[in-house]
Scaffold this active site. Structure first.
Site, PDB file in Angstrom:
ATOM      1  N   ARG A 146     -59.310 -76.607 -45.437  1.00  0.00           N
ATOM      2  CA  ARG A 146     -59.449 -75.314 -44.755  1.00  0.00           C
ATOM      3  C   ARG A 146     -58.478 -75.239 -43.589  1.00  0.00           C
ATOM      4  O   ARG A 146     -58.270 -76.231 -42.877  1.00  0.00           O
ATOM      5  CB  ARG A 146     -60.876 -75.119 -44.224  1.00  0.00           C
ATOM      6  CG  ARG A 146     -61.928 -75.022 -45.291  1.00  0.00           C
ATOM      7  CD  ARG A 146     -63.290 -74.661 -44.678  1.00  0.00           C
ATOM      8  NE  ARG A 146     -64.358 -75.023 -45.576  1.00  0.00           N
ATOM      9  CZ  ARG A 146     -65.379 -75.806 -45.251  1.00  0.00           C
ATOM     10  NH1 ARG A 146     -65.484 -76.310 -44.019  1.00  0.00           N
ATOM     11  NH2 ARG A 146     -66.307 -76.092 -46.131  1.00  0.00           N
ATOM     12  N   ARG A 193     -81.357 -79.459 -47.418  1.00  0.00           N
ATOM     13  CA  ARG A 193     -80.288 -78.947 -46.563  1.00  0.00           C
ATOM     14  C   ARG A 193     -79.956 -77.524 -47.020  1.00  0.00           C
ATOM     15  O   ARG A 193     -79.689 -77.284 -48.196  1.00  0.00           O
ATOM     16  CB  ARG A 193     -79.055 -79.833 -46.696  1.00  0.00           C
ATOM     17  CG  ARG A 193     -77.893 -79.230 -45.969  1.00  0.00           C
ATOM     18  CD  ARG A 193     -76.652 -80.072 -46.085  1.00  0.00           C
ATOM     19  NE  ARG A 193     -75.585 -79.417 -45.379  1.00  0.00           N
ATOM     20  CZ  ARG A 193     -74.368 -79.259 -45.872  1.00  0.00           C
ATOM     21  NH1 ARG A 193     -74.066 -79.702 -47.075  1.00  0.00           N
ATOM     22  NH2 ARG A 193     -73.446 -78.654 -45.164  1.00  0.00           N
ATOM     23  N   ASN A 199     -79.751 -82.434 -51.151  1.00  0.00           N
ATOM     24  CA  ASN A 199     -78.572 -81.746 -50.625  1.00  0.00           C
ATOM     25  C   ASN A 199     -77.723 -81.274 -51.805  1.00  0.00           C
ATOM     26  O   ASN A 199     -77.072 -82.069 -52.464  1.00  0.00           O
ATOM     27  CB  ASN A 199     -77.774 -82.722 -49.738  1.00  0.00           C
ATOM     28  CG  ASN A 199     -76.549 -82.072 -49.127  1.00  0.00           C
ATOM     29  OD1 ASN A 199     -76.220 -80.921 -49.414  1.00  0.00           O
ATOM     30  ND2 ASN A 199     -75.869 -82.823 -48.276  1.00  0.00           N
ATOM     31  N   HIS A 203     -72.714 -77.563 -39.298  1.00  0.00           N
ATOM     32  CA  HIS A 203     -72.852 -78.987 -38.947  1.00  0.00           C
ATOM     33  C   HIS A 203     -73.892 -79.187 -37.847  1.00  0.00           C
ATOM     34  O   HIS A 203     -73.858 -80.196 -37.140  1.00  0.00           O
ATOM     35  CB  HIS A 203     -71.516 -79.597 -38.447  1.00  0.00           C
ATOM     36  CG  HIS A 203     -70.456 -79.722 -39.495  1.00  0.00           C
ATOM     37  ND1 HIS A 203     -69.135 -79.500 -39.224  1.00  0.00           N
ATOM     38  CD2 HIS A 203     -70.534 -80.061 -40.809  1.00  0.00           C
ATOM     39  CE1 HIS A 203     -68.419 -79.683 -40.333  1.00  0.00           C
ATOM     40  NE2 HIS A 203     -69.252 -80.027 -41.308  1.00  0.00           N
ATOM     41  N   GLU A 206     -77.020 -87.078 -41.263  1.00  0.00           N
ATOM     42  CA  GLU A 206     -77.697 -85.784 -41.395  1.00  0.00           C
ATOM     43  C   GLU A 206     -78.954 -85.911 -42.252  1.00  0.00           C
ATOM     44  O   GLU A 206     -79.950 -85.224 -42.011  1.00  0.00           O
ATOM     45  CB  GLU A 206     -76.728 -84.761 -42.014  1.00  0.00           C
ATOM     46  CG  GLU A 206     -75.612 -84.393 -41.038  1.00  0.00           C
ATOM     47  CD  GLU A 206     -74.376 -83.825 -41.712  1.00  0.00           C
ATOM     48  OE1 GLU A 206     -73.620 -84.621 -42.311  1.00  0.00           O
ATOM     49  OE2 GLU A 206     -74.166 -82.619 -41.637  1.00  0.00           O
TER      50      GLU A 206
END
Ligand code: AMP
Length: 398
Positions: free
Chosen positions: A236, A86, A9, A175, A380
Site C-alpha cells: 500500500r 477479529r 481471524n 491495528h 493481537e
C-alpha cells in the site's frame, strides 16, 4: 473441563485459528491458506500436522477442518469456553469488544460498506463459527475500536461536512488491538500503569500504522477511513495526493485501476519493483539493488515524519515503541528511522538495537536518549482471547 478460548481471524483467502488455555497461554494454532482458490491447504502448529482441503474450500469448510483436527489431536477435548473473532471495521458503532448477538451482527453488517474487502469475510467466519458452536459465547474484537477515543480534530478530514454526516467519511484507524497491547506492555516494562503511560506505537508489518497514545488512550493514528492512509506499507502506498486520481484519469487509468494499484502494487513492492517483503528487500539492497535500498529509505523517512506528527498530540512521551514483523525484527529499519529523529532527541544504542530487543527488557535507546525506545512483540490474538474470556464471563454489549 479446561476453559479453552478459540480465536478466529478470517482474511480474504486465509483463516487463522489460535487456541488458548484458561490462563491465556497459547496451546495451538492453525492456518488455512489459498481459500476459495485452486491450491488451498491447512496446517496445525506450523508444519507439524498437514490437513487436506478440497480445492476452492470456503472459510466455513476450513474452520470445520481445523476444528476437527484440534479435536483429533486432543487439543480441544470439549467446546471452547468462548470464541473471539477479529473484525476489521466497527465504524462508530463499536468502541470496545462486544458479545455477538443478532443486533451486534446487524451492526457489523452495517459497517461492511466501510470495509467491503474485510467485514464480509469476518462475518463469514462468525457465521460458520456460530453454526459449529451454537452454545458458545462469540465475541467480536474490532481493529478500529481502540481508536474511537480520537478527538474530532484528529478524526475529521477537512472535507465537506455532509460527507461525514451522510456517509461517515472520517478517520477510523486500524491495528487498534496491537496498539492497545503496546501500551499495556510498555506500561509493564516501564513500571507504570497503562492509564499514566503515553507512547508512540509503530506497528510495522505488511500493513503499517502508528498511533499516539496519551495516558492509555489513543489520540491520533496514521490510518484513516481505510487502511490505505499513512505510512508506506508492503503493497500500500500510504499518503498520496488525491489529485493523482484526476491526473491519471487524463492518462486513461480508471479510478478502479488507481485504487487497485494503491492497495496492491505500491508501497515497498512498487518502489523496489521486486518484493513487498522487508527481509528480501534488505538482502537485495545488500547486493547493490538500488530500488530496494530506496524503498527502505522512503519507508523509514515517512515513518520518522509520522513520529514527529504524533508528537503534536502528546504533552509527555514515555516511549517510542516498535512492533510487527518489521518493527520487531529489522534493526536496519529502526536505525534508519531513528537517524532522522536526532533533532527530537531520540538516540539508539546500536548494540542493543542489533539484539532485536531480546535483552535489556526491550530497551534499545542509548543512555543519552531523551526518550526510551522499546521493541515489543505484538500478540493481537492474545488480546482477542483475553477480551473473549472477559466478555463471556460478564456479558456486556457495546
Ligand atoms: P507481519 O505482517 O507483522 O507478519 O510482518 C511481515 C513483515 O515483517 C515482512 O515485510 C517481513 O519481511 C518482515 N520481517 C519479518 N522478519 C524480518 C527480519 N528478520 N528482518 C526484516 N524484516 C522482517
Amino acid at each position: 473441563m479446561e476453559d479453552t478460548i478459540l480465536v478466529v481471524n478470517c482474511g480474504s483467502s486465509s483463516l487463522k485459528l489460535a487456541l488458548f488455555d484458561g490462563q491465556h497461554r497459547r496451546k495451538a494454532s492453525g492456518i488455512a491458506e489459498g481459500l476459495l482458490g485452486d491450491e488451498s491447504f491447512a496446517q496445525i502448529n506450523g508444519k507439524d500436522e498437514k490437513i487436506e482441503l478440497a480445492p476452492g474450500a470456503s472459510h466455513a469448510e476450513a474452520l470445520e477442518a481445523l476444528v476437527s483436527a484440534f479435536r483429533r489431536l486432543g487439543l480441544m477435548p470439549s467446546d471452547p469456553f468462548a470464541i473471539g473473532h477479529r473484525v476489521v471495521h466497527g465504524g462508530e458503532a463499536f468502541h470496545k469488544a462486544t458479545l455477538i448477538d443478532d443486533s451486534a451482527l446487524s451492526s457489523i453488517e452495517a459497517c461492511a460498506g466501510l470495509a467491503p474487502l474485510h467485514n464480509p469475510i469476518n462475518l463469514s467466519g462468525i457465521n460458520a463459527s456460530r453454526e459449529l458452536f451454537p452454545a458458545v459465547p462469540q465475541i467480536a474484537v474490532f481493529d478500529t475500536a481502540f481508536h474511537q477515543t480520537l478527538p474530532q480534530k484528529a478524526y475529521l478530514y477537512a472535507l465537506p461536512g455532509a460527507w461525514y454526516r451522510d456517509w461517515n467519511v472520517r478517520r477510523y484507524g486500524f491495528h487498534g488491538t496491537s496498539h492497545y497491547f503496546m501500551v499495556m506492555e510498555a506500561a509493564r516494562l516501564l513500571s507504570r500503569t497503562p492509564a499514566t503511560t503515553s507512547i508512540i506505537s509503530a506497528h510495522l508489518g505488511n500493513g503499517c500504522s502508528i498511533a499516539a497514545i496519551r495516558d492509555g488512550i489513543s489520540v491520533d493514528t496514521s490510518m484513516g477511513l481505510t487502511p490505505l492512509e499513512g505510512l508506506v506499507m508492503g503493497t500500500r502506498s500510504g499518503d498520496v495526493d488525491p489529485g493523482i486520481f484526476d491526473f491519471l484519469s487524463t492518462q486513461g487509468v480508471s479510478a478502479d485501476e488507481v485504487h487497485n494499484a494503491l492497495n496492491h502494487q505500491s508501497g515497498l513492492l512498487g518502489i523496489s519493483g521486486q518484493t513487498n517483503d522487508m527481509r528480501s528487500l534488505c538482502e537485495l539492497a545488500d547486493h547493490g539493488h538500488k530500488p530496494s535500498a530506496l524503498a527502505i529509505d522512503i519507508f523509514c523517512f515517512r515513518l520518522a515524519k509520522y513520529v514527529g506528527a504524533m508528537m503534536a498530540s502528546l504533552s509527555r512521551l514515555d516511549a517510542l515503541v516498535f512492533t510487527g514483523g518489521i518493527g520487531e525484527n529489522s534493526a536496519r529499519v529502526r536505525q534508519k528511522t531513528i537517524e532522522h529523529l536526532h533533532l527530537m532527541g531520540f538516540e539508539l544504542n546500536t548494540g542493543f538495537n542489533e539484539l532485536d530487543g531480546q535483552h535489556m527488557n526491550g530497551h534499545i535507546e542509548s543512555t543519552g536518549s531523551r526518550f526510551p525506545i522499546l521493541v515489543i512483540p505484538t500478540d493481537e490474538e492474545l488480546v482477542i482471547a483475553r477480551e473473549a474470556s472477559r466478555l463471556a464471563d460478564t456479558p456486556e454489549t457495546a
